[in-house]
Design a protein around this motif. Structure first.
Motif, PDB file in Angstrom:
ATOM      1  N   PHE A 302      43.815  -0.621 -25.740  1.00 28.22           N
ATOM      2  CA  PHE A 302      43.339  -1.994 -25.604  1.00 28.22           C
ATOM      3  C   PHE A 302      41.987  -2.158 -26.308  1.00 28.22           C
ATOM      4  N   THR A 305      42.320  -2.293 -29.857  1.00 30.00           N
ATOM      5  CA  THR A 305      42.874  -3.585 -30.274  1.00 30.00           C
ATOM      6  C   THR A 305      41.783  -4.647 -30.358  1.00 30.00           C
ATOM      7  N   LYS A 322      45.569 -15.046 -30.013  1.00 30.82           N
ATOM      8  CA  LYS A 322      45.353 -13.687 -29.526  1.00 30.82           C
ATOM      9  C   LYS A 322      44.490 -13.643 -28.285  1.00 30.82           C
ATOM     10  N   PHE A 325      46.538 -13.008 -25.439  1.00 33.30           N
ATOM     11  CA  PHE A 325      46.911 -11.599 -25.307  1.00 33.30           C
ATOM     12  C   PHE A 325      45.815 -10.819 -24.590  1.00 33.30           C
ATOM     13  N   TYR A 328      45.542 -11.874 -20.893  1.00 33.80           N
ATOM     14  CA  TYR A 328      46.675 -11.353 -20.102  1.00 33.80           C
ATOM     15  C   TYR A 328      46.554  -9.852 -19.902  1.00 33.80           C
ATOM     16  N   TYR A 329      46.452  -9.141 -20.985  1.00 32.11           N
ATOM     17  CA  TYR A 329      46.539  -7.690 -20.884  1.00 32.11           C
ATOM     18  C   TYR A 329      45.290  -7.104 -20.227  1.00 32.11           C
ATOM     19  N   THR A 377      46.503 -18.498 -15.649  1.00 31.57           N
ATOM     20  CA  THR A 377      47.238 -17.374 -15.057  1.00 31.57           C
ATOM     21  C   THR A 377      47.895 -16.518 -16.143  1.00 31.57           C
ATOM     22  N   SER A 378      48.278 -15.322 -15.754  1.00 23.87           N
ATOM     23  CA  SER A 378      49.020 -14.459 -16.668  1.00 23.87           C
ATOM     24  C   SER A 378      50.276 -15.173 -17.176  1.00 23.87           C
ATOM     25  N   GLU A 379      50.908 -15.917 -16.292  1.00 25.37           N
ATOM     26  CA  GLU A 379      52.127 -16.627 -16.687  1.00 25.37           C
ATOM     27  C   GLU A 379      51.818 -17.661 -17.769  1.00 25.37           C
ATOM     28  N   LEU A 382      51.332 -15.856 -21.009  1.00 30.78           N
ATOM     29  CA  LEU A 382      52.615 -15.436 -21.588  1.00 30.78           C
ATOM     30  C   LEU A 382      53.349 -16.627 -22.199  1.00 30.78           C
ATOM     31  N   ASN A 383      53.237 -17.768 -21.541  1.00 29.87           N
ATOM     32  CA  ASN A 383      53.822 -18.987 -22.120  1.00 29.87           C
ATOM     33  C   ASN A 383      53.198 -19.278 -23.486  1.00 29.87           C
ATOM     34  N   ILE A 385      51.631 -17.193 -25.558  1.00 33.86           N
ATOM     35  CA  ILE A 385      52.022 -16.192 -26.552  1.00 33.86           C
ATOM     36  C   ILE A 385      53.433 -16.483 -27.047  1.00 33.86           C
ATOM     37  N   SER A 386      54.299 -16.761 -26.087  1.00 34.42           N
ATOM     38  CA  SER A 386      55.693 -16.981 -26.435  1.00 34.42           C
ATOM     39  C   SER A 386      55.843 -18.213 -27.340  1.00 34.42           C
ATOM     40  N   ILE A 389      52.607 -17.693 -30.627  1.00 39.95           N
ATOM     41  CA  ILE A 389      52.664 -16.511 -31.498  1.00 39.95           C
ATOM     42  C   ILE A 389      54.107 -16.216 -31.889  1.00 39.95           C
ATOM     43  N   LEU A 390      54.985 -16.213 -30.900  1.00 28.41           N
ATOM     44  CA  LEU A 390      56.380 -15.861 -31.202  1.00 28.41           C
ATOM     45  C   LEU A 390      57.201 -17.059 -31.657  1.00 28.41           C
TER      46      LEU A 390
END
Lengths: 395, 367, 395, 367
Positions: A302, A305, A322, A325, A328-329, A377-379, A382-383, A385-386, A389-390
């Motif tokens: 980490f 990174t 990022k 990321f 979250y991480y 939140t982490s959720e 992730l939303n 990033i998804s 980023i993705l």
């Protein structure tokens, strides 16, 4: 970097090192632990020791509470590389931050990015000098991750706004002098529009606070109530109804701050070896051993990174989403760290006395559970990033 | 044996549920904590539990018990886990009671077990010395009937009338009876994060009143008694886990965000569904293990470690997910879910955590 | 259980034991491994050994290919407890199933539950006697988890249906004699209605198959094409347009079958000890050791849960959506098991020769990846648990 | 050193990408497999790689190399991982080349390294004897310059001209050079699940032609060379992992179910986003470790174990999630994603798996 600049930087480094050596009191060279180790500034500042006062004043006079801000705003106008040197040299001797302040880390960037020149000149120097304690008013009860669903209203009354509503998770609102708030200035606009960024004096009539006790036992947050509070119109930052842009900007900023995995006195393996002991040259708890090794590998990866992201940014790649990321991480790792510490620390870590120190690890453990909730939140990360980023589609 | 409760066991469970909900809900633990209760438990509640026969549930009728079996006691533990009820059940009945009932002479049972059944005296077993669960280590020594040494993490040590203490002598590890109020005994109470209590107890030439088994029986006594206690504790943890989970599922249905109930978000649904599955596994381990005590099964050590390991692991998962799914509200002391998180970490460390039992299970299977 | 019944059961047990001892050839007492160990029956049955034939015929004549079916359907009409005894006694000597058949496990239950008496008398005995090899035609290309989105149509042509479309994942369709299919008989009805359950002879004109090669290297499945296939109307099972009920019933049934974690020759710890070895009295790979112990605990707990579910069912609790739990957890465990075996087995398990046996573990490992896809993906099972057990709302 | 590629390294990476996509895509591996290719790799492709200087990329100019460093070689490994290209790069260049270049005399380098640079001979290092990675164990013996014993999992052993073999003598472990076509050498080729090759090689009084380092240097030689190889292999695995991931994300966008793209399901989104994060960590470890080789860093063993452990763990995660998210299609041999799953398991076991390196990392840190 050209040779000439390198020479300047080397000179700056040795000056800085000397100055710090001469001016940073010995007691200010250890990590902050308890509430008393923090100096928050404010209209009626509380110093917990003479050294704390000395250290703050010396740093303030150098403009080093906000080293990168311009001098007219109370800073030292350091370049990126100078700032890096200062941080490195402070880290080398373990020097504490002289001033903890949401003004510096949250309101400051907002004003620098969206404030008028008058506002900058009015607010930034007093933040830099630690004369004003700001707190943040974003969240509202029941809103949670849906930040933009906020209901606190600011009604245009000609020369002032009339503010009514309630904020929650306002950090140290019971100590703070002023609050920067997101308020709804247009009730009929879609959710993300109609929001404005407003500065409110906590001494205004109609403002009241109630501390929230956390599961860790401490109360760093409050509920803050606004009951017909009059706020001058010049306290609006940026454009009316476009406050959401400032909020988004600050959230990204905040996320990248939260994402750092804080350094501890001891590394996890040192802590485990001390607490559990070595048998036949391996850690006596074989399951803990594996989890500890995994965590330390993840921590190193980490940190590499973070390092890589900085290097890429220097090389011209924008960080983009990022920060989600890292948020979250980093927060999930910090939770895992304390989960491991509770396991490693055994019975001693279960104790929970009256004082913070008497139960520190258990309390800090509880506190880490908020890491993946606050600041998005982490959720939510992730939303993001998804989606960003993705490029995965919304339903 | 069928992995379901008998009608009698089911009835006991229902009464326990009703009793704890009515007399000792989570708010009662909060009150004990906030008023800094000197005992750390509600004496009135405990007296009623004694009157209902729960303190003697597993003990023979001849000593005043109901001889109802550990599967029954497990239901009481389970229900008390749902309400996080603090009581001397674990320290006096499960730990000390099992030691004496399984390994004491009939005179000793007459003397101690009947007191436990009648609620006359409180007991605590002092067997930890290191900071991490290590029940076979005893630097505490017995010489000439005098006991000296220091014990950690003695559950309910601050209210105990009698200590059962593991100590070494020339013959090996033994279990000795010491008067908690006697000379040379010093008890320091620690309130823990779950608002329950454990003590550091130091013995300085304290008089040994009695001995359970022979001077070298300590390891056998402690191993079997702790395995039984681990299973009972797992039953309690299962109750807490299920309660935390059902509160979380209820919250997911109730709480709205972005205009919809957060329970409609698929990622939370899948995490909740996965937890449901893991909890099902825990339920099966707990009932299987409780029945194994009553059947005197020879693989009790295996079952105890499997159960405590898995239940510990999933209690951790469920309590963490509960806080995360509650969000900010879950972080506040006003909301009760945090009590489940705190209790989870203490019960995890009690009698060996996930790490300890996963390793022990492998050792038991010779690998 | 009353004492009288207990006596009967004990008698049945000793009879069964004796009969099996006398009639089960030695070579039929080891686990099935390769394709040749399975006898599938069919119009032109292939026996791979004399023992296989003998064992099948003896069991068939006892009605023990389908022990619980009534005698008129080719079974032995055993009671639940007799059936349990038979299974236990077969397990004791490691006796193989004499006949592998989707007819028995999938079509059978459908006919018993939804078929007419004529259909039962026509189809069940030939299934029991291994005279007909049935395959299943549910899935269609592109449908995946969305089973009800099927497009294969069966048009009512008076005395027959005209079937057109394509099925995929039809097990051994290239060997099978007949196929039981879900087809769309009403194109205008909502997705879940308008589906019917139809029996089709694979010899019919217009039926063709193409084997699908899997990543494991084997081809147990086919694509099956229907091009203007005429199917007699009496081949409809149950009510027209209500075939989805049969499908749901069978999926639940199938799920509970798949959910079992198969017993292996060696337990995972035996396998690990043999392959990796013991050092200082613990498994020489400390990380594998932990994962193996965790898996074995989960396996035991899962098996206790199966046991508990049966006991609860006996005690009157309906299993409900629990089959989704077993399907999800059992298949995920099986994948974890093979993941561990690949790690435990080292270099030898990486080999992949021409034959199945030469690369068995690697091939089986690949095959397990389908466990959480076929019969409803893990995600679908989690959706079902979340909706039907936890009552979480749809969006 | 900045954790980004230099312009030259970036250019090399781009050429490698273009080359492998054009000359050795996944379909080429399928063809090698289906036609049961006798070599197990495409000679023409390898010749072109040699011509581009890649076989000599890391070696000194005086022996015909480009002295471009391992960070550069890592980019070629990375790109060849994306296309799953089979070539002697790992066996001849990374493994054997590193052993000789790091520990050979200048005569030996002149003799062997220049052949490697020119692509004249293929090499394989034979150091495994047990079924699980155990590079310090050698029952293979050298007596009077004759070598006897059996080696497992010799990568590309079937095409090697020269073997570097670890063997024990009175002085300890050493690394010996043996002619692969010489008397007493028997090579049995095994095609593996990833369609690449490893051999069982038995030596029966085979003549030792040469020795790298001294007879007791084996452990030092193997440890450092394998660490370098582990990092290079991790770079290749990173390429495979990223390719499998990006194909999966593309599939999530394209594939429709229940009328919507399956990439819109939140539980799949969160799992994909989590994988993205883990892959970011892997990327950082790989570049940090590659640079550490070039900088001759003294913590190379730590970095190699951290990297191989983490990359192994995430390769497993990503390949499993890829198959699950592809669903039934992913199970078919027609679809290429399965090749990534199979390659992942072989690379996991090569040079020590996740288990091995997690343990080793703890040992390196004295716990």
């Amino acid at each position: 970097m050209s040779t000439a600049t390198q020479v300047n930087i080397d000179a700056f480094r040795s000056e800085t090192r000397e100055w710090l050596e001469a001016n940073c009191p010995q007691s200010m060279r250890s990590p902050v632990k308890t509430f008393k180790d923090y100096f928050w500034g404010g209209r009626n500042p509380t110093f917990h020791s003479e050294d704390q006062k000395l250290w703050f004043e010396r740093m303030r006079d150098k403009g080093w509470t906000v080293p990168r801000w311009n001098k007219e705003y109370g800073g030292a106008g350091l370049s990126k590389s100078e700032y890096k040197v200062l941080k490195e040299e402070m880290a080398k001797i373990g020097a504490r931050s002289p001033l903890f302040s949401f003004g510096i880390h949250m309101l400051g960037p907002a004003l620098l990015g969206f404030g008028s020149e008058e506002q900058k000149l009015q607010y930034l120097p007093e933040i830099a000098r630690g004369e004003m304690w700001w707190c943040q008013g974003y969240s509202e009860p029941g809103a949670g991750s849906d930040l933009a669903g906020l209901q606190t209203s600011a009604e245009d009354k000609g020369d002032h706004y009339l503010v009514n509503g309630q904020k929650v998770w306002t950090s140290y609102a019971d100590y703070a002098d002023k609050i920067f708030c997101l308020v709804r200035t247009d009730k009929n606009a879609p959710k993300h529009t109609g929001i404005s960024f407003l500065l409110i004096d906590m001494k205004s009539e109609g403002v009241s606070t109630r501390p929230i006790k956390l599961i860790s036992g401490s109360s760093p947050f409050c509920e803050t109530f606004f009951d017909n509070v009059k706020v001058p119109k010049e306290n609006l930052v940026g454009v009316e109804n476009e406050g959401w842009n400032i909020a988004k900007y600050l959230l990204t900023h905040e996320r990248s701050m939260i994402g750092n995995v804080a350094k501890m006195d001891k590394t996890l393996d040192e802590y485990a070896i001390e607490s559990i002991g070595i048998e036949d040259s391996v850690l006596a708890d074989p399951v803990n051993r594996i989890k500890t090794a995994q965590w330390l590998i993840d921590e190193a990866a980490f940190n590499f990174t973070l390092e890589r992201a900085l290097d890429e940014a220097k090389a011209g790649s924008p960080p983009g989403a990022k920060s989600s990321f890292f948020k979250y991480y980093g927060t999930e790792m910090n939770k895992r760290r304390y989960e491991l510490m509770m396991s490693t620390g055994g019975f001693d870590n279960l104790v929970w006395g009256e004082e913070y120190e008497d139960g520190k690890t258990a309390r800090d453990f509880c506190r880490t559970k908020a890491n993946s909730i606050e600041g998005g939140t982490s959720e939510v990360q992730l939303n993001i990033i998804s989606k960003h980023i993705l490029g995965l589609p919304k339903k | 044996m069928a992995l379901v409760l008998s009608e009698e066991q089911q009835m006991l469970k229902s009464s326990a549920k009703e009793f704890f909900n009515g007399n000792a809900p989570v708010s009662a633990l909060r009150r004990l904590r906030d008023e800094k209760n000197a005992d750390g438990y509600d004496k009135r509640v405990w007296e009623e539990m004694v009157q209902m026969g729960w303190s003697g549930l597993v003990f023979p009728e001849e000593y005043g018990g109901l001889q109802f079996g550990y599967t029954g006691l497990g239901q009481i533990m389970y229900e008390s886990g749902k309400t996080l009820t603090a009581s001397p059940l674990m320290s006096t009945v499960v730990l000390a009671g099992t030691v004496i009932n399984e390994f004491g002479s009939s005179e000793q049972k007459q003397k101690y077990i009947s007191d436990i059944c009648e609620g006359k005296r409180l007991f605590a077993v002092a067997f930890e010395e290191k900071n991490i669960h290590s029940p076979h280590i005893a630097n505490t020594k017995v010489v000439d009937n005098k006991l000296s040494g220091s014990k950690k993490f003695v559950l309910d040590g601050h209210i105990a009338d009698v200590f059962l203490v593991t100590a070494s002598s020339d013959s090996g590890l033994g279990v000795y009876v010491v008067d908690a109020k006697g000379a040379g005994v010093h008890v320091e109470r620690h309130i823990m994060m779950d608002s329950r209590n454990a003590s550091t107890v130091t013995f300085d030439n304290a008089s040994v009143l009695d001995m359970i088994g022979l001077p070298g029986d300590g390891k056998t006594i402690i191993d079997r008694s702790l395995d039984i206690a681990r299973i009972c504790l797992s039953a309690e943890m299962l109750g807490s886990m299920e309660e935390a989970f059902s509160r979380t599922v209820a919250y997911l249905k109730e709480r709205k965000q972005f205009g919809v109930s957060i329970g409609s978000f698929q990622s939370l649904q899948h995490r909740a569904a996965h937890m449901y599955c893991e909890i099902e596994l825990c339920k099966s381990l707990v009932i299987k293990s409780l029945q194994a005590i009553d059947q005197n099964a020879d693989n009790l050590a295996h079952l105890a470690s499997m159960t405590k390991a898995k239940v510990g692991q999933i209690t951790e998962l469920v309590s963490n997910e509960a806080i995360q799914m509650y969000g900010g509200i879950g972080m506040t002391d006003d909301e009760e879910i945090g009590f489940f998180l705190k209790r989870a970490r203490v019960s995890q460390q009690t009698l060996g955590d996930y790490n300890y039992h996963l390793d022990k299970y492998a050792v038991l299977n010779n690998y």
